[in-house]
Design an enzyme around this catalytic site. Structure first.
Site, PDB file in Angstrom:
ATOM      1  N   TYR A  73       4.237  -4.075  19.113  1.00 52.38           N
ATOM      2  CA  TYR A  73       4.785  -4.581  17.850  1.00 52.38           C
ATOM      3  C   TYR A  73       5.166  -6.056  18.009  1.00 52.38           C
ATOM      4  CZ  TYR A  73       8.304  -5.566  14.301  1.00 52.38           C
ATOM      5  OH  TYR A  73       9.030  -6.172  13.305  1.00 52.38           O
ATOM      6  N   ASP A 115      -3.843  -2.661  -0.204  1.00 59.17           N
ATOM      7  CA  ASP A 115      -3.681  -2.927   1.224  1.00 59.17           C
ATOM      8  C   ASP A 115      -4.007  -4.405   1.483  1.00 59.17           C
ATOM      9  OD1 ASP A 115      -3.877  -0.892   3.940  1.00 59.17           O
ATOM     10  OD2 ASP A 115      -4.454  -3.002   4.156  1.00 59.17           O
ATOM     11  N   PHE A 163       5.761  -9.706   3.971  1.00 57.67           N
ATOM     12  CA  PHE A 163       6.559  -8.682   4.655  1.00 57.67           C
ATOM     13  C   PHE A 163       5.702  -7.515   5.141  1.00 57.67           C
ATOM     14  CE2 PHE A 163       9.344 -10.674   1.565  1.00 57.67           C
ATOM     15  CZ  PHE A 163      10.499 -10.906   2.282  1.00 57.67           C
ATOM     16  N   LYS A 185       3.584  -9.572  16.224  1.00 60.46           N
ATOM     17  CA  LYS A 185       4.362 -10.592  15.500  1.00 60.46           C
ATOM     18  C   LYS A 185       4.088 -11.973  16.095  1.00 60.46           C
ATOM     19  CE  LYS A 185       6.341  -8.307  12.344  1.00 60.46           C
ATOM     20  NZ  LYS A 185       6.089  -8.591  10.947  1.00 60.46           N
ATOM     21  N   LYS A 217       6.447  -1.505  11.631  1.00 62.42           N
ATOM     22  CA  LYS A 217       7.598  -2.102  12.320  1.00 62.42           C
ATOM     23  C   LYS A 217       8.263  -1.236  13.387  1.00 62.42           C
ATOM     24  CE  LYS A 217      10.979  -0.448   9.015  1.00 62.42           C
ATOM     25  NZ  LYS A 217      12.223  -0.657   8.338  1.00 62.42           N
ATOM     26  N   ASN A 236      18.869  -7.950  13.530  1.00 62.74           N
ATOM     27  CA  ASN A 236      18.890  -6.520  13.184  1.00 62.74           C
ATOM     28  C   ASN A 236      19.337  -6.340  11.733  1.00 62.74           C
ATOM     29  OD1 ASN A 236      18.910  -6.652  16.173  1.00 62.74           O
ATOM     30  ND2 ASN A 236      19.035  -4.439  16.030  1.00 62.74           N
ATOM     31  N   ASN A 246       0.821  -1.218   0.000  1.00 63.48           N
ATOM     32  CA  ASN A 246       0.000   0.000   0.000  1.00 63.48           C
ATOM     33  C   ASN A 246       0.856   1.269   0.000  1.00 63.48           C
ATOM     34  OD1 ASN A 246       0.938   0.190   2.605  1.00 63.48           O
ATOM     35  ND2 ASN A 246      -1.074   0.066   3.598  1.00 63.48           N
ATOM     36  N   ASN A 254      16.334   3.703  15.001  1.00 65.96           N
ATOM     37  CA  ASN A 254      17.293   2.602  14.988  1.00 65.96           C
ATOM     38  C   ASN A 254      18.707   3.109  14.755  1.00 65.96           C
ATOM     39  OD1 ASN A 254      14.613   1.093  13.501  1.00 65.96           O
ATOM     40  ND2 ASN A 254      15.490   0.218  15.344  1.00 65.96           N
ATOM     41  N   SER A 270      10.275 -11.491  14.012  1.00 67.15           N
ATOM     42  CA  SER A 270      11.352 -10.652  14.536  1.00 67.15           C
ATOM     43  C   SER A 270      11.913 -11.257  15.815  1.00 67.15           C
ATOM     44  CB  SER A 270      10.766  -9.271  14.848  1.00 67.15           C
ATOM     45  OG  SER A 270      11.664  -8.520  15.619  1.00 67.15           O
TER      46      SER A 270
HETATM   47  P1  NAD Z   1       9.283  -1.533   5.524  1.00 71.04           P
HETATM   48  O1  NAD Z   1       8.388  -0.608   6.242  1.00 71.04           O
HETATM   49  O2  NAD Z   1      10.390  -0.960   4.714  1.00 71.04           O
HETATM   50  O3  NAD Z   1       8.432  -2.499   4.589  1.00 71.04           O
HETATM   51  C1  NAD Z   1       7.120  -2.906   4.903  1.00 71.04           C
HETATM   52  C2  NAD Z   1       6.265  -2.641   3.679  1.00 71.04           C
HETATM   53  O4  NAD Z   1       4.910  -3.044   3.963  1.00 71.04           O
HETATM   54  C3  NAD Z   1       6.225  -1.161   3.285  1.00 71.04           C
HETATM   55  O5  NAD Z   1       6.547  -1.047   1.904  1.00 71.04           O
HETATM   56  C4  NAD Z   1       4.791  -0.721   3.571  1.00 71.04           C
HETATM   57  O6  NAD Z   1       4.341   0.256   2.650  1.00 71.04           O
HETATM   58  C5  NAD Z   1       4.044  -2.035   3.448  1.00 71.04           C
HETATM   59  N1  NAD Z   1       2.800  -2.119   4.224  1.00 71.04           N
HETATM   60  C6  NAD Z   1       2.612  -1.811   5.531  1.00 71.04           C
HETATM   61  N2  NAD Z   1       1.344  -2.043   5.894  1.00 71.04           N
HETATM   62  C7  NAD Z   1       0.716  -2.546   4.808  1.00 71.04           C
HETATM   63  C8  NAD Z   1      -0.609  -2.966   4.537  1.00 71.04           C
HETATM   64  N3  NAD Z   1      -1.554  -2.919   5.483  1.00 71.04           N
HETATM   65  N4  NAD Z   1      -0.915  -3.404   3.294  1.00 71.04           N
HETATM   66  C9  NAD Z   1       0.018  -3.408   2.310  1.00 71.04           C
HETATM   67  N5  NAD Z   1       1.282  -3.016   2.505  1.00 71.04           N
HETATM   68  C10 NAD Z   1       1.637  -2.585   3.737  1.00 71.04           C
HETATM   69  O7  NAD Z   1       9.867  -2.568   6.612  1.00 71.04           O
HETATM   70  P2  NAD Z   1      10.996  -3.675   6.467  1.00 71.04           P
HETATM   71  O8  NAD Z   1      12.132  -3.262   7.320  1.00 71.04           O
HETATM   72  O9  NAD Z   1      11.235  -3.994   5.052  1.00 71.04           O
HETATM   73  O10 NAD Z   1      10.280  -4.892   7.195  1.00 71.04           O
HETATM   74  C11 NAD Z   1       9.610  -5.901   6.479  1.00 71.04           C
HETATM   75  C12 NAD Z   1       9.035  -6.896   7.475  1.00 71.04           C
HETATM   76  O11 NAD Z   1      10.082  -7.436   8.274  1.00 71.04           O
HETATM   77  C13 NAD Z   1       8.016  -6.290   8.448  1.00 71.04           C
HETATM   78  O12 NAD Z   1       6.982  -7.220   8.634  1.00 71.04           O
HETATM   79  C14 NAD Z   1       8.820  -6.109   9.708  1.00 71.04           C
HETATM   80  O13 NAD Z   1       8.012  -6.165  10.847  1.00 71.04           O
HETATM   81  C15 NAD Z   1       9.772  -7.290   9.646  1.00 71.04           C
HETATM   82  N6  NAD Z   1      11.018  -7.067  10.394  1.00 71.04           N
HETATM   83  C16 NAD Z   1      11.774  -5.960  10.130  1.00 71.04           C
HETATM   84  C17 NAD Z   1      12.933  -5.731  10.874  1.00 71.04           C
HETATM   85  C18 NAD Z   1      13.765  -4.496  10.643  1.00 71.04           C
HETATM   86  O14 NAD Z   1      14.519  -4.124  11.548  1.00 71.04           O
HETATM   87  N7  NAD Z   1      13.713  -3.867   9.496  1.00 71.04           N
HETATM   88  C19 NAD Z   1      13.328  -6.656  11.859  1.00 71.04           C
HETATM   89  C20 NAD Z   1      12.536  -7.771  12.084  1.00 71.04           C
HETATM   90  C21 NAD Z   1      11.375  -7.969  11.343  1.00 71.04           C
HETATM   91  C1  WQD Z   2      20.481  -1.183  18.495  1.00 67.97           C
HETATM   92  C2  WQD Z   2      21.433  -0.709  19.587  1.00 67.97           C
HETATM   93  C3  WQD Z   2      20.432   0.804  21.158  1.00 67.97           C
HETATM   94  C4  WQD Z   2      19.791   4.084  18.341  1.00 67.97           C
HETATM   95  C5  WQD Z   2      14.843  -2.832  16.926  1.00 67.97           C
HETATM   96  C6  WQD Z   2      13.511  -3.444  17.242  1.00 67.97           C
HETATM   97  C7  WQD Z   2      13.474  -4.880  16.781  1.00 67.97           C
HETATM   98  C8  WQD Z   2      13.864  -5.017  15.307  1.00 67.97           C
HETATM   99  C9  WQD Z   2      15.145  -4.318  15.024  1.00 67.97           C
HETATM  100  C10 WQD Z   2      11.871  -5.061  13.949  1.00 67.97           C
HETATM  101  C11 WQD Z   2      20.805  -0.668  20.980  1.00 67.97           C
HETATM  102  C12 WQD Z   2      21.524   1.487  20.389  1.00 67.97           C
HETATM  103  C13 WQD Z   2      20.124   2.876  18.919  1.00 67.97           C
HETATM  104  C14 WQD Z   2      20.522   5.243  18.692  1.00 67.97           C
HETATM  105  C15 WQD Z   2      21.869   3.905  20.171  1.00 67.97           C
HETATM  106  N1  WQD Z   2      12.898  -4.462  14.423  1.00 67.97           N
HETATM  107  N2  WQD Z   2      21.148   2.783  19.820  1.00 67.97           N
HETATM  108  N3  WQD Z   2      21.539   5.094  19.597  1.00 67.97           N
HETATM  109  O1  WQD Z   2      16.383  -1.962  19.548  1.00 67.97           O
HETATM  110  O2  WQD Z   2      17.950  -3.838  18.865  1.00 67.97           O
HETATM  111  O3  WQD Z   2      15.838  -3.532  17.643  1.00 67.97           O
HETATM  112  O4  WQD Z   2      15.086  -2.971  15.509  1.00 67.97           O
HETATM  113  O5  WQD Z   2      11.468  -6.159  14.177  1.00 67.97           O
HETATM  114  O6  WQD Z   2      12.179  -5.326  16.988  1.00 67.97           O
HETATM  115  O7  WQD Z   2      13.314  -3.367  18.640  1.00 67.97           O
HETATM  116  O8  WQD Z   2      17.642  -1.867  17.329  1.00 67.97           O
HETATM  117  O9  WQD Z   2      18.889  -0.191  16.070  1.00 67.97           O
HETATM  118  O10 WQD Z   2      17.154   0.589  17.741  1.00 67.97           O
HETATM  119  O11 WQD Z   2      19.275  -0.419  18.567  1.00 67.97           O
HETATM  120  O12 WQD Z   2      22.782   3.834  20.981  1.00 67.97           O
HETATM  121  O13 WQD Z   2      20.259   6.360  18.223  1.00 67.97           O
HETATM  122  O14 WQD Z   2      21.817   0.630  19.303  1.00 67.97           O
HETATM  123  O15 WQD Z   2      20.403   1.224  22.482  1.00 67.97           O
HETATM  124  O16 WQD Z   2      21.796  -1.026  21.899  1.00 67.97           O
HETATM  125  P1  WQD Z   2      16.963  -2.787  18.498  1.00 67.97           P
HETATM  126  P2  WQD Z   2      18.203  -0.409  17.364  1.00 67.97           P
END
Ligand code: NAD
Ligand code: WQD
Length: 335
Positions: free
Chosen positions: A148, A58, A80, A152, A84, A178, A32, A198, A124
């Site tokens: 969040y 969506d 995906f 998941k 997030k 990460n 979306n 992040n 995640s």
């Molecule tokens: P992202 O936000 O870049 O990608 C997610 C995509 O989903 C986006 O393009 C967004 O437009 C789309 N989207 C969101 N809600 C939607 C909906 N209702 N319908 C259709 N499209 C929708 O995020 P990402 O980092 O690429 O993450 C992808 C997946 O991996 C997510 O499910 C996220 O929770 C999971 N994940 C990400 C991380 C991370 O740190 N990036 C870590 C662990 C898990």
């Molecule tokens: C990493 C380290 C911070 C920012 C998150 C989500 C997790 C997953 C990945 C989706 C930590 C430190 C951070 C900054 C810092 N996402 N930090 N200064 O918290 O491990 O994970 O992203 O599923 O669910 O919780 O990642 O990159 O935020 O932090 O010092 O400005 O960097 O304290 O030690 P995190 P992060």
């Protein structure tokens, strides 16, 4: 195969969609664009030499999903799509339950109805919760500490229940640690909207002069240098992990959970050093108190994925930082 990718315009989905195109699959992207740009799709086409089909749709729109999946006779789906941000999920939990849980529920209902029972879900490491001691193996207790993470885990549970009810489902739940880095071409990568929370995107913002300094949250953790340690994994390794999981699903039914991580913890200061080295720039930082909700250490036990998928994360922290910096330098304002 004909493969649908929800969230395929986003950071991780775009890299995986590219890998699938390069493997010769037909790719149908459903997104979306709530957190992405369709320009990522043009870049994928450029890199692959052919295009994915794209629908700005969506996942909660069951009617549209049904039509798209039927029309393309989709055989497998990589899911995906979702929101997030941990912080946003705390301040607006309902939108997380709506997009992530309700969206996934509607999607699964349509898949069941269409007899499409092959799925990979983006979970995640956040499902492990703060009480666990790293490294986390897949059978560690699950106890997320924010909406969040709950969203998941709820989807994971739906998938486990579905597989228990009907042995025809083939499901891989992939728990990413990460994700970091970008495609080495510098054409696709992570484009944060607003001020990032992040570490990696914020550090890139400092390197490119957008923010004056990195705030390092916590210097008194029980880690080698006192800063938090994480399992950063290159998005290209994540991509190949999905390709490996898809391959494995061809000959294994049921619900399988895999960590996708390197198993190697790196501290915030390690990340700072790596960025300085690959960019040749200084990355100024200030040491601040711990960020609420953070754990000292989060990293994977990656052995299950290595054994079952014959896959291993290979790229170093320096490669993650170099590729992320390359993307940022070439796309200072995103796509
Ligand atoms: P992202 O936000 O870049 O990608 C997610 C995509 O989903 C986006 O393009 C967004 O437009 C789309 N989207 C969101 N809600 C939607 C909906 N209702 N319908 C259709 N499209 C929708 O995020 P990402 O980092 O690429 O993450 C992808 C997946 O991996 C997510 O499910 C996220 O929770 C999971 N994940 C990400 C991380 C991370 O740190 N990036 C870590 C662990 C898990
Ligand atoms: C990493 C380290 C911070 C920012 C998150 C989500 C997790 C997953 C990945 C989706 C930590 C430190 C951070 C900054 C810092 N996402 N930090 N200064 O918290 O491990 O994970 O992203 O599923 O669910 O919780 O990642 O990159 O935020 O932090 O010092 O400005 O960097 O304290 O030690 P995190 P992060």
């Amino acid at each position: 195969m004909r493969i649908a990718v929800t969230g395929g315009a986003g950071y991780i989905g775009s890299h995986v969609a590219l890998a699938l195109l390069q493997e010769g699959h037909e790719v149908i992207i459903i997104d979306n664009l709530s957190n992405s740009s369709a320009l990522s799709l043009q870049r994928i086409s450029l890199l692959a030499g052919r295009s994915a089909v794209f629908y700005q749709t969506d996942i909660r729109d069951s009617e549209a999903l049904r039509r798209i999946l039927r029309q393309h006779q989709v055989e497998a789906l990589l899911h995906f799509a979702g929101l997030k941000s941990v912080g946003a999920s705390v301040s607006d939990p309902l939108s997380y339950y709506d997009n992530n849980v309700q969206g996934s529920l509607r999607l699964l209902q349509v898949l069941q109805e269409l007899d499409l029972r092959q799925l990979i879900f983006s979970s995640s490491a956040t499902v492990y919760g703060p009480q666990q001691a790293a490294p986390f193996a897949e059978d560690a207790a699950l106890a997320p500490s924010n909406p969040y993470g709950h969203s998941k885990l709820m989807v994971e549970q739906m998938l486990r229940d579905l597989c228990a009810a009907d042995a025809r489902w083939r499901v891989a739940i992939l728990r990413y640690f990460n994700p970091a880095g970008a495609h080495p071409s510098g054409l696709i990568g992570e484009v944060p909207r607003g001020i990032p929370n992040n570490l990696m995107p914020y550090a890139l913002g400092v390197l490119s002069g957008r923010y004056p300094q990195l705030r390092i949250f916590g210097q008194d953790y029980p880690t080698p240098d006192g800063t938090g340690v994480r399992d950063y994994i290159h998005v290209m390794d994540l991509s190949s992990g999905h390709v490996a999981a898809l391959r494995q699903l061809q000959h294994r039914a049921g619900c399988h959970v895999f960590n996708l991580g390197t198993g190697r913890p790196y501290s915030v200061l390690d990340v700072v050093d790596a960025f300085q080295k690959v960019s040749g720039r200084a990355l100024p930082y200030v040491l601040l108190p711990r960020r609420p909700g953070d754990v000292a250490a989060s990293y994977a036990d990656p052995r299950l994925a290595e054994q079952a998928l014959a896959w291993r994360a290979e790229r170093s922290l320096e490669m993650m930082c170099a590729d992320a910096w390359n993307f940022t330098e070439h796309n200072p304002d995103g796509y």
